[in-house]
Scaffold this motif. Structure first.
Motif, PDB file in Angstrom:
ATOM      1  N   GLU A  83      21.291 -55.010  41.621  1.00  0.00           N
ATOM      2  CA  GLU A  83      20.040 -54.886  42.355  1.00  0.00           C
ATOM      3  C   GLU A  83      20.257 -54.082  43.638  1.00  0.00           C
ATOM      4  O   GLU A  83      21.391 -53.783  44.024  1.00  0.00           O
ATOM      5  N   SER A  87      15.576 -55.490  50.143  1.00  0.00           N
ATOM      6  CA  SER A  87      14.502 -56.102  49.355  1.00  0.00           C
ATOM      7  C   SER A  87      14.326 -57.551  49.781  1.00  0.00           C
ATOM      8  O   SER A  87      15.254 -58.350  49.658  1.00  0.00           O
ATOM      9  N   TYR A  89      12.042 -60.549  48.805  1.00  0.00           N
ATOM     10  CA  TYR A  89      11.066 -61.048  47.852  1.00  0.00           C
ATOM     11  C   TYR A  89      10.761 -62.513  48.163  1.00  0.00           C
ATOM     12  O   TYR A  89      11.672 -63.343  48.232  1.00  0.00           O
ATOM     13  N   PRO A 178      17.489 -46.926  43.771  1.00  0.00           N
ATOM     14  CA  PRO A 178      16.500 -47.524  44.671  1.00  0.00           C
ATOM     15  C   PRO A 178      15.439 -46.512  45.090  1.00  0.00           C
ATOM     16  O   PRO A 178      15.707 -45.316  45.180  1.00  0.00           O
ATOM     17  N   TYR A 180      13.033 -46.163  48.202  1.00  0.00           N
ATOM     18  CA  TYR A 180      12.719 -46.731  49.516  1.00  0.00           C
ATOM     19  C   TYR A 180      11.476 -46.095  50.117  1.00  0.00           C
ATOM     20  O   TYR A 180      11.271 -44.882  50.025  1.00  0.00           O
ATOM     21  N   HIS A 229      12.172 -49.921  53.141  1.00  0.00           N
ATOM     22  CA  HIS A 229      12.250 -51.111  52.300  1.00  0.00           C
ATOM     23  C   HIS A 229      12.050 -50.704  50.858  1.00  0.00           C
ATOM     24  O   HIS A 229      11.465 -49.660  50.564  1.00  0.00           O
ATOM     25  N   ILE A 230      12.511 -51.548  49.955  1.00  0.00           N
ATOM     26  CA  ILE A 230      12.391 -51.249  48.545  1.00  0.00           C
ATOM     27  C   ILE A 230      10.904 -51.083  48.181  1.00  0.00           C
ATOM     28  O   ILE A 230      10.042 -51.805  48.677  1.00  0.00           O
ATOM     29  N   GLN A 233       7.682 -53.630  47.133  1.00  0.00           N
ATOM     30  CA  GLN A 233       7.378 -54.737  48.029  1.00  0.00           C
ATOM     31  C   GLN A 233       5.950 -55.241  47.880  1.00  0.00           C
ATOM     32  O   GLN A 233       5.684 -56.438  47.970  1.00  0.00           O
ATOM     33  N   GLN A 236       5.311 -58.068  45.726  1.00  0.00           N
ATOM     34  CA  GLN A 236       5.873 -59.332  46.185  1.00  0.00           C
ATOM     35  C   GLN A 236       5.065 -59.926  47.335  1.00  0.00           C
ATOM     36  O   GLN A 236       4.659 -61.083  47.296  1.00  0.00           O
TER      37      GLN A 236
END
Length: 311
Positions: A83, A87, A89, A178, A180, A229-230, A233, A236
Motif C-alpha cells: 500500500e 493515506s 482512512y 500512488p 497524490y 495525500h493519496i 481520500q 474515505q
C-alpha cells in the motif's frame, strides 16, 4: 523500556505494523505512581509533530500522560505492505486509535485513559469511543464529528469529489503507483498570496498560516509533513460515522469550538444528538485553526480539558 519526564519516542503494534509515537510525561514523572493518560487524535492530514507536539507538552504540564502518534501510512509510520504512504482512512484511524489505547493499557503507571481529538481527530475519538469503553472520557476541539452537514451540502461538488476519488482509485489499482493530490487545495510550494487568491478554501488565510509552505507547522517546519495525500481520500472522508452514533456514546464528553468558525456546525449538530453526560464550551474570540497552535487558544482548550478529565 525506561521512561523519563518529557518526550519519549515509542512504537506500538497496529495491523502488525510498528506505529511511531511520542509519549509525553509530566516533569515530576515517577514510574511508581499512577497517572491519567490521554490518547491524542490529530487533524487531517497531520502528523505527530503538529497537533500532538503542541498538545502533548501542554497536557503533560497539567499532570497527564499524552500519546501522540503517526497513523498508519503517515509521517514516520509505515503503510501496509503493497500500500501507499500518505493515506488516512477513517476506519483504520479508528482501529489505530483502539491499538493506541491497548498500548497505554500495558503501561503500569497508567490508571485511566481518556481521548482528546482536534479537528478530524474529534471525529476519530468520538467514533472510537462508541465501542471502546476503556476510554473513560472524551474531549473534542474544533472537532469534525457531524461532518455530513459540512461535507454533503453541495451535492454537485460532492459528486465531483467522488468522481475524482473513484478515478484515482482505479488508476492506482491499474498502475500500482500512488496518485497524490492536494486535498485541501494547498500545494506545498504555494505562497500565501497564491493560495488565498485561488479562492478554493473558505478558511484560506488561517489554513495557510498553519499548513502552508511558510506556515508555522507546514512542510518546511515539519519535514515529515506534506499537504499531498493519496487521491482516493474522498471515498474515505465522506463517510463519517461519529454523528450517526452520537446517541450511543456513553462516556462523558466535552466539545470545544469557535462560534464563528465555518466548521462550528460540525460540533453543534453533534452535540444536539448526544444523550450522554456532556459539556459544551464555545468561544467567540478564537477561530477553528487558532486552537491548533495560538497560545491563548491552546491554553483555553487544554485548561478546560484538564479540568474536565480531572473532575
Amino acid at each position: 523500556m525506561s521512561f523519563k519526564p518529557g518526550t519519549n519516542p515509542v512504537t506500538f503494534k497496529s495491523f502488525g505494523l510498528d506505529l511511531v509515537g511520542d509519549l509525553y510525561l509530566p516533569e515530576d514523572f515517577d514510574p511508581a505512581k499512577k497517572y491519567k493518560a490521554i490518547v491524542g487524535a490529530s487533524p487531517f492530514p497531520q502528523v505527530k509533530d503538529q497537533i500532538p507536539a503542541t498538545y502533548g507538552p501542554e497536557m503533560a504540564a497539567r499532570g497527564f500522560i499524552y500519546l501522540g502518534f503517526d497513523y498508519m501510512g503517515m509521517g514516520s509510520s509505515p503503510a501496509l505492505p503493497g500500500e501507499h504512504m500518505k493515506s488516512r482512512y477513517m476506519f483504520r484511524l479508528i482501529e489505530n486509535t483502539w491499538d493506541a489505547v491497548s498500548y497505554l493499557g500495558t503501561l503500569p503507571f497508567v490508571e485511566e485513559i481518556h481521548g482528546l481529538g482536534v479537528c478530524q481527530g474529534g471525529s476519530i475519538i468520538a467514533s472510537a469511543a462508541v465501542t471502546d469503553h476503556r476510554i473513560k472520557k472524551i474531549a473534542m476541539v474544533s472537532g469534525m464529528m457531524a461532518a455530513d452537514p459540512f461535507q454533503w451540502t453541495d451535492r454537485d461538488m460532492v459528486n465531483q469529489q467522488i468522481a475524482a476519488a473513484n478515478a484515482s482509485m482505479q488508476k492506482m489499482y491499474e498502475t500500482g503507483e500512488p496518485d497524490y493530490v492536494n486535498t485541501i487545495g494547498l500545494d506545498d510550494s504555494q505562497s500565501r498570496e497564491e493560495f488565498v487568491g485561488s479562492g478554493v478554501n473558505p478558511m484560506a488565510e488561517e489554513t495557510y498560516d498553519y499548513y502552508g509552505r511558510d506556515g508555522v507547522k507546514g512542510p518546511v517546519a515539519v519535514p515529515t509533513f506534506t499537504n499531498a495525500h493519496i487521491g482516493d481520500q474522498g471515498m474515505q472522508s465522506l463517510i463519517s460515522i461519529g454523528e450517526h452514533y452520537a446517541d450511543k456514546i456513553v462516556q462523558p464528553s466535552l466539545t470545544i469550538y469557535s462560534k464563528s468558525a465555518f466548521t462550528a456546525i460540525c460540533s453543534t449538530a453533534f452535540v444536539e444528538k448526544l444523550t450522554n453526560e456532556h459539556k459544551e464550551l464555545a468561544f467567540d474570540e478564537f477561530s477553528h485553526v487558532d486552537f491548533y497552535y495560538k497560545p491563548e487558544a491552546v491554553k483555553a482548550s487544554t485548561d478546560a480539558v484538564a479540568e474536565f478529565f480531572n473532575a
